[in-house]
Design a protein around this motif. Structure first.
Motif, PDB file in Angstrom:
ATOM      1  N   UNK A  15      33.893  48.975  48.905  1.00 47.72           N
ATOM      2  CA  UNK A  15      34.280  47.593  48.602  1.00 47.72           C
ATOM      3  C   UNK A  15      33.439  46.586  49.392  1.00 47.72           C
ATOM      4  N   UNK A  16      32.134  46.850  49.483  1.00 45.96           N
ATOM      5  CA  UNK A  16      31.214  45.925  50.138  1.00 45.96           C
ATOM      6  C   UNK A  16      31.226  45.966  51.658  1.00 45.96           C
ATOM      7  N   UNK A  17      32.006  46.867  52.244  1.00 44.33           N
ATOM      8  CA  UNK A  17      32.085  46.974  53.705  1.00 44.33           C
ATOM      9  C   UNK A  17      31.422  48.270  54.139  1.00 44.33           C
ATOM     10  N   UNK A  18      30.588  48.191  55.189  1.00 46.38           N
ATOM     11  CA  UNK A  18      29.922  49.363  55.733  1.00 46.38           C
ATOM     12  C   UNK A  18      30.791  50.011  56.793  1.00 46.38           C
ATOM     13  N   UNK A  19      30.935  51.338  56.692  1.00 42.83           N
ATOM     14  CA  UNK A  19      31.752  52.092  57.633  1.00 42.83           C
ATOM     15  C   UNK A  19      30.913  53.164  58.316  1.00 42.83           C
ATOM     16  N   UNK A  20      31.272  53.454  59.568  1.00 43.63           N
ATOM     17  CA  UNK A  20      30.654  54.537  60.319  1.00 43.63           C
ATOM     18  C   UNK A  20      31.783  55.337  60.936  1.00 43.63           C
ATOM     19  N   UNK A  21      31.881  56.616  60.579  1.00 42.06           N
ATOM     20  CA  UNK A  21      32.966  57.470  61.053  1.00 42.06           C
ATOM     21  C   UNK A  21      32.440  58.625  61.886  1.00 42.06           C
ATOM     22  N   UNK A  22      33.168  58.949  62.917  1.00 47.96           N
ATOM     23  CA  UNK A  22      32.971  60.190  63.652  1.00 47.96           C
ATOM     24  C   UNK A  22      33.706  61.282  62.884  1.00 47.96           C
ATOM     25  N   UNK A  23      33.068  62.417  62.675  1.00 46.41           N
ATOM     26  CA  UNK A  23      33.674  63.522  61.930  1.00 46.41           C
ATOM     27  C   UNK A  23      33.910  64.671  62.905  1.00 46.41           C
ATOM     28  N   UNK A  24      35.155  65.114  62.993  1.00 46.63           N
ATOM     29  CA  UNK A  24      35.508  66.199  63.896  1.00 46.63           C
ATOM     30  C   UNK A  24      34.882  67.505  63.415  1.00 46.63           C
ATOM     31  N   UNK A  25      34.318  68.309  64.331  1.00 46.03           N
ATOM     32  CA  UNK A  25      33.649  69.556  63.906  1.00 46.03           C
ATOM     33  C   UNK A  25      34.557  70.532  63.157  1.00 46.03           C
ATOM     34  N   UNK A  26      35.870  70.513  63.427  1.00 44.57           N
ATOM     35  CA  UNK A  26      36.783  71.404  62.718  1.00 44.57           C
ATOM     36  C   UNK A  26      36.840  71.087  61.223  1.00 44.57           C
ATOM     37  N   UNK A  27      36.438  69.881  60.848  1.00 41.99           N
ATOM     38  CA  UNK A  27      36.544  69.462  59.453  1.00 41.99           C
ATOM     39  C   UNK A  27      35.258  69.666  58.660  1.00 41.99           C
ATOM     40  N   UNK A  28      34.242  70.312  59.255  1.00 37.77           N
ATOM     41  CA  UNK A  28      32.971  70.538  58.569  1.00 37.77           C
ATOM     42  C   UNK A  28      32.736  72.043  58.412  1.00 37.77           C
ATOM     43  N   UNK A  29      32.354  72.444  57.213  1.00 37.83           N
ATOM     44  CA  UNK A  29      32.070  73.852  56.930  1.00 37.83           C
ATOM     45  C   UNK A  29      30.632  73.961  56.422  1.00 37.83           C
ATOM     46  N   UNK A  30      29.701  74.365  57.293  1.00 39.74           N
ATOM     47  CA  UNK A  30      28.313  74.513  56.840  1.00 39.74           C
ATOM     48  C   UNK A  30      28.116  75.831  56.092  1.00 39.74           C
ATOM     49  N   UNK A  31      26.983  75.944  55.441  1.00 38.68           N
ATOM     50  CA  UNK A  31      26.617  77.169  54.729  1.00 38.68           C
ATOM     51  C   UNK A  31      26.439  78.285  55.763  1.00 38.68           C
ATOM     52  N   UNK A  32      27.279  79.322  55.732  1.00 36.90           N
ATOM     53  CA  UNK A  32      27.186  80.372  56.754  1.00 36.90           C
ATOM     54  C   UNK A  32      25.920  81.220  56.641  1.00 36.90           C
ATOM     55  N   UNK A  33      25.250  81.181  55.490  1.00 36.97           N
ATOM     56  CA  UNK A  33      24.021  81.958  55.316  1.00 36.97           C
ATOM     57  C   UNK A  33      22.789  81.234  55.841  1.00 36.97           C
ATOM     58  N   UNK A  34      22.938  79.966  56.252  1.00 29.91           N
ATOM     59  CA  UNK A  34      21.804  79.188  56.717  1.00 29.91           C
ATOM     60  C   UNK A  34      21.848  79.073  58.236  1.00 29.91           C
ATOM     61  N   UNK A  35      20.862  79.633  58.893  1.00 28.66           N
ATOM     62  CA  UNK A  35      20.807  79.589  60.350  1.00 28.66           C
ATOM     63  C   UNK A  35      19.664  78.713  60.854  1.00 28.66           C
ATOM     64  N   UNK A  36      19.090  77.888  59.977  1.00 26.18           N
ATOM     65  CA  UNK A  36      17.989  77.011  60.374  1.00 26.18           C
ATOM     66  C   UNK A  36      18.493  75.836  61.190  1.00 26.18           C
ATOM     67  N   UNK A  37      17.665  75.317  62.103  1.00 22.96           N
ATOM     68  CA  UNK A  37      18.049  74.093  62.818  1.00 22.96           C
ATOM     69  C   UNK A  37      18.238  72.942  61.822  1.00 22.96           C
ATOM     70  N   UNK A  38      19.161  72.057  62.093  1.00 24.68           N
ATOM     71  CA  UNK A  38      19.461  70.893  61.248  1.00 24.68           C
ATOM     72  C   UNK A  38      20.030  71.278  59.885  1.00 24.68           C
ATOM     73  N   UNK A  39      20.294  72.555  59.638  1.00 21.94           N
ATOM     74  CA  UNK A  39      20.830  73.028  58.359  1.00 21.94           C
ATOM     75  C   UNK A  39      19.969  72.631  57.168  1.00 21.94           C
TER      76      UNK A  39
END
Length: 198
Positions: free
Chosen positions: A44-68
Protein backbone atom coordinates in the motif's frame (compact mmCIF):
# COMPACT_ATOMS: atom_id res chain seq x y z
CA UNK A 1 18.53 17.29 -5.91
CA UNK A 2 17.64 13.70 -6.75
CA UNK A 3 20.51 12.39 -4.60
CA UNK A 4 19.38 14.57 -1.68
CA UNK A 5 15.77 13.42 -2.06
CA UNK A 6 16.80 9.75 -2.13
CA UNK A 7 19.03 10.26 0.91
CA UNK A 8 16.16 11.78 2.91
CA UNK A 9 13.72 9.09 1.72
CA UNK A 10 16.08 6.23 2.65
CA UNK A 11 16.81 7.87 6.01
CA UNK A 12 13.05 8.05 6.65
CA UNK A 13 12.67 4.31 5.89
CA UNK A 14 15.69 3.53 8.08
CA UNK A 15 14.25 5.41 11.05
CA UNK A 16 10.61 4.45 10.51
CA UNK A 17 11.36 0.74 10.11
CA UNK A 18 14.14 0.61 12.78
CA UNK A 19 16.56 -0.80 10.21
CA UNK A 20 19.70 -0.49 12.42
CA UNK A 21 18.05 -2.47 15.23
CA UNK A 22 16.52 -5.15 12.97
CA UNK A 23 19.78 -5.34 11.02
CA UNK A 24 21.68 -5.96 14.27
CA UNK A 25 19.36 -8.91 15.04
CA UNK A 26 20.11 -10.35 11.61
CA UNK A 27 23.84 -9.79 12.13
CA UNK A 28 23.66 -11.55 15.51
CA UNK A 29 22.09 -14.58 13.80
CA UNK A 30 24.86 -14.48 11.20
CA UNK A 31 27.51 -14.59 13.94
CA UNK A 32 25.81 -17.53 15.68
CA UNK A 33 24.60 -19.65 12.76
CA UNK A 34 26.40 -18.17 9.74
CA UNK A 35 23.09 -17.06 8.22
CA UNK A 36 20.81 -14.09 8.89
CA UNK A 37 17.49 -13.27 7.27
CA UNK A 38 15.54 -10.11 6.53
CA UNK A 39 12.67 -9.16 4.24
CA UNK A 40 12.12 -5.91 2.39
CA UNK A 41 8.77 -5.27 0.74
CA UNK A 42 6.25 -2.60 -0.23
CA UNK A 43 2.58 -2.72 0.73
CA UNK A 44 0.00 0.00 0.00
CA UNK A 45 2.78 2.43 -0.95
CA UNK A 46 4.71 1.93 2.31
CA UNK A 47 8.18 0.37 2.43
CA UNK A 48 8.77 -2.23 5.13
CA UNK A 49 11.91 -3.90 6.45
CA UNK A 50 11.45 -7.00 8.62
CA UNK A 51 13.80 -9.14 10.62
CA UNK A 52 13.03 -12.81 9.89
CA UNK A 53 13.65 -15.35 12.64
CA UNK A 54 15.85 -18.27 11.49
CA UNK A 55 13.29 -20.82 12.75
CA UNK A 56 10.87 -19.51 10.11
CA UNK A 57 13.16 -20.10 7.09
CA UNK A 58 13.60 -23.46 5.35
CA UNK A 59 16.42 -23.47 2.79
CA UNK A 60 16.97 -26.14 0.15
CA UNK A 61 18.67 -28.95 2.12
CA UNK A 62 20.43 -30.21 -1.03
CA UNK A 63 22.24 -26.89 -1.54
CA UNK A 64 25.39 -26.42 0.51
CA UNK A 65 26.79 -23.44 -1.42
CA UNK A 66 27.58 -20.17 0.36
CA UNK A 67 24.74 -17.62 0.06
CA UNK A 68 22.44 -20.46 -1.12
CA UNK A 69 23.11 -19.34 -4.70
CA UNK A 70 22.53 -22.82 -6.10
CA UNK A 71 19.34 -23.52 -4.16
CA UNK A 72 16.28 -24.61 -6.10
CA UNK A 73 13.92 -23.11 -3.56
CA UNK A 74 13.64 -21.26 -0.26
CA UNK A 75 10.57 -21.36 2.00
CA UNK A 76 9.46 -19.04 4.76
CA UNK A 77 6.85 -19.78 7.39
CA UNK A 78 4.68 -16.74 8.07
CA UNK A 79 2.60 -17.10 11.23
CA UNK A 80 -0.11 -14.51 10.61
CA UNK A 81 -3.12 -13.20 12.44
CA UNK A 82 -6.30 -14.43 10.66
CA UNK A 83 -7.61 -10.85 10.40
CA UNK A 84 -4.48 -9.81 8.50
CA UNK A 85 -4.81 -12.83 6.20
CA UNK A 86 -8.39 -11.91 5.26
CA UNK A 87 -7.39 -8.27 4.81
CA UNK A 88 -4.55 -9.12 2.40
CA UNK A 89 -6.43 -11.92 0.59
CA UNK A 90 -10.18 -11.23 1.04
CA UNK A 91 -11.25 -14.15 -1.19
CA UNK A 92 -9.93 -16.68 1.36
CA UNK A 93 -12.87 -16.03 3.70
CA UNK A 94 -15.11 -17.78 1.11
CA UNK A 95 -13.18 -21.00 1.76
CA UNK A 96 -12.06 -20.83 5.40
CA UNK A 97 -14.08 -19.69 8.41
CA UNK A 98 -11.48 -18.48 10.91
CA UNK A 99 -14.15 -18.29 13.62
CA UNK A 100 -14.51 -22.07 13.46
CA UNK A 101 -11.41 -23.77 14.84
CA UNK A 102 -11.73 -27.21 13.28
CA UNK A 103 -11.43 -26.35 9.54
CA UNK A 104 -8.09 -24.63 10.24
CA UNK A 105 -6.69 -27.16 12.71
CA UNK A 106 -4.02 -28.29 10.26
CA UNK A 107 -2.65 -24.81 9.69
CA UNK A 108 -2.15 -23.88 13.34
CA UNK A 109 0.50 -25.09 15.74
CA UNK A 110 1.13 -25.24 19.48
CA UNK A 111 4.88 -24.70 18.98
CA UNK A 112 5.73 -21.37 20.59
CA UNK A 113 9.34 -21.60 19.38
CA UNK A 114 8.05 -21.76 15.84
CA UNK A 115 6.77 -18.21 15.68
CA UNK A 116 7.11 -14.74 17.12
CA UNK A 117 4.05 -14.71 19.37
CA UNK A 118 3.44 -13.85 22.99
CA UNK A 119 2.56 -16.48 25.58
CA UNK A 120 -0.67 -14.63 26.33
CA UNK A 121 -2.17 -14.03 22.90
CA UNK A 122 -5.77 -13.10 23.67
CA UNK A 123 -6.90 -13.16 20.04
CA UNK A 124 -6.86 -16.92 19.86
CA UNK A 125 -8.87 -20.03 19.20
CA UNK A 126 -7.66 -22.16 22.11
CA UNK A 127 -5.35 -19.90 24.14
CA UNK A 128 -1.95 -18.63 23.06
CA UNK A 129 -1.04 -21.64 20.91
CA UNK A 130 -3.70 -21.17 18.21
CA UNK A 131 -3.60 -17.40 17.73
CA UNK A 132 -2.11 -17.44 14.23
CA UNK A 133 -2.30 -19.45 11.03
CA UNK A 134 0.51 -20.65 8.81
CA UNK A 135 0.97 -18.93 5.46
CA UNK A 136 3.86 -20.51 3.55
CA UNK A 137 5.94 -18.43 1.15
CA UNK A 138 7.93 -20.50 -1.33
CA UNK A 139 10.45 -19.01 -3.74
CA UNK A 140 11.76 -21.15 -6.56
CA UNK A 141 13.75 -20.60 -9.74
CA UNK A 142 12.46 -21.12 -13.27
CA UNK A 143 14.41 -20.97 -16.53
CA UNK A 144 13.80 -17.74 -18.45
CA UNK A 145 15.52 -15.78 -21.22
CA UNK A 146 16.92 -12.41 -20.18
CA UNK A 147 18.02 -9.52 -22.36
CA UNK A 148 20.89 -7.18 -21.56
CA UNK A 149 22.80 -4.40 -23.22
CA UNK A 150 23.73 -0.72 -23.01
CA UNK A 151 21.03 1.97 -23.04
CA UNK A 152 21.19 5.37 -24.79
CA UNK A 153 22.84 6.93 -21.70
CA UNK A 154 25.61 4.34 -21.68
CA UNK A 155 24.24 2.42 -18.69
CA UNK A 156 24.07 -1.36 -18.53
CA UNK A 157 20.60 -2.92 -18.27
CA UNK A 158 19.16 -6.41 -17.89
CA UNK A 159 15.49 -7.37 -18.15
CA UNK A 160 13.24 -10.34 -18.84
CA UNK A 161 11.05 -8.17 -21.12
CA UNK A 162 12.27 -8.27 -24.74
CA UNK A 163 10.15 -5.25 -25.80
CA UNK A 164 11.51 -3.20 -22.91
CA UNK A 165 15.06 -4.17 -23.89
CA UNK A 166 14.46 -3.03 -27.49
CA UNK A 167 13.15 0.34 -26.26
CA UNK A 168 16.13 0.84 -23.94
CA UNK A 169 18.83 -0.25 -26.39
CA UNK A 170 20.24 1.84 -29.22
CA UNK A 171 19.93 -1.12 -31.55
CA UNK A 172 18.32 -4.54 -31.37
CA UNK A 173 21.64 -5.94 -32.67
CA UNK A 174 23.33 -4.80 -29.45
CA UNK A 175 20.98 -6.76 -27.19
CA UNK A 176 22.49 -9.94 -25.75
CA UNK A 177 20.15 -12.84 -25.01
CA UNK A 178 21.05 -15.02 -22.02
CA UNK A 179 19.76 -18.18 -20.38
CA UNK A 180 18.78 -16.97 -16.90
CA UNK A 181 16.74 -17.94 -13.90
CA UNK A 182 13.79 -15.98 -12.61
CA UNK A 183 12.62 -16.25 -9.02
CA UNK A 184 8.92 -17.03 -8.62
CA UNK A 185 7.15 -16.31 -5.33
CA UNK A 186 4.18 -18.41 -4.24
CA UNK A 187 2.13 -17.98 -1.07
CA UNK A 188 -0.37 -20.54 0.13
CA UNK A 189 -2.52 -21.31 3.14
CA UNK A 190 -3.25 -25.01 3.58
CA UNK A 191 -4.42 -26.08 0.07
CA UNK A 192 -5.38 -22.56 -1.05
CA UNK A 193 -3.21 -20.49 -3.39
CA UNK A 194 -2.95 -16.88 -2.22
CA UNK A 195 -0.39 -15.41 -4.66
CA UNK A 196 1.89 -16.55 -7.47
CA UNK A 197 4.08 -14.08 -9.37
CA UNK A 198 7.69 -13.23 -10.27
Amino acid sequence: KLAAALTHWLYHIQENQKVPYKGSLKFRDMLITGIGWSNQYKEHGINYYDYVHPFNVIPDPDNLEPQYAGGKYLCRKRWMDPERVTKLWPFISKYIDFDDYYPVEGITSPEIMDRQSSYTDTNSYYGYAQGRVLVVEAQHKVQKKSYCGIDSNGNYFATFDEEKAEKMSNSSKEIEEKDSERVMRTLFLDNFLLEHAP
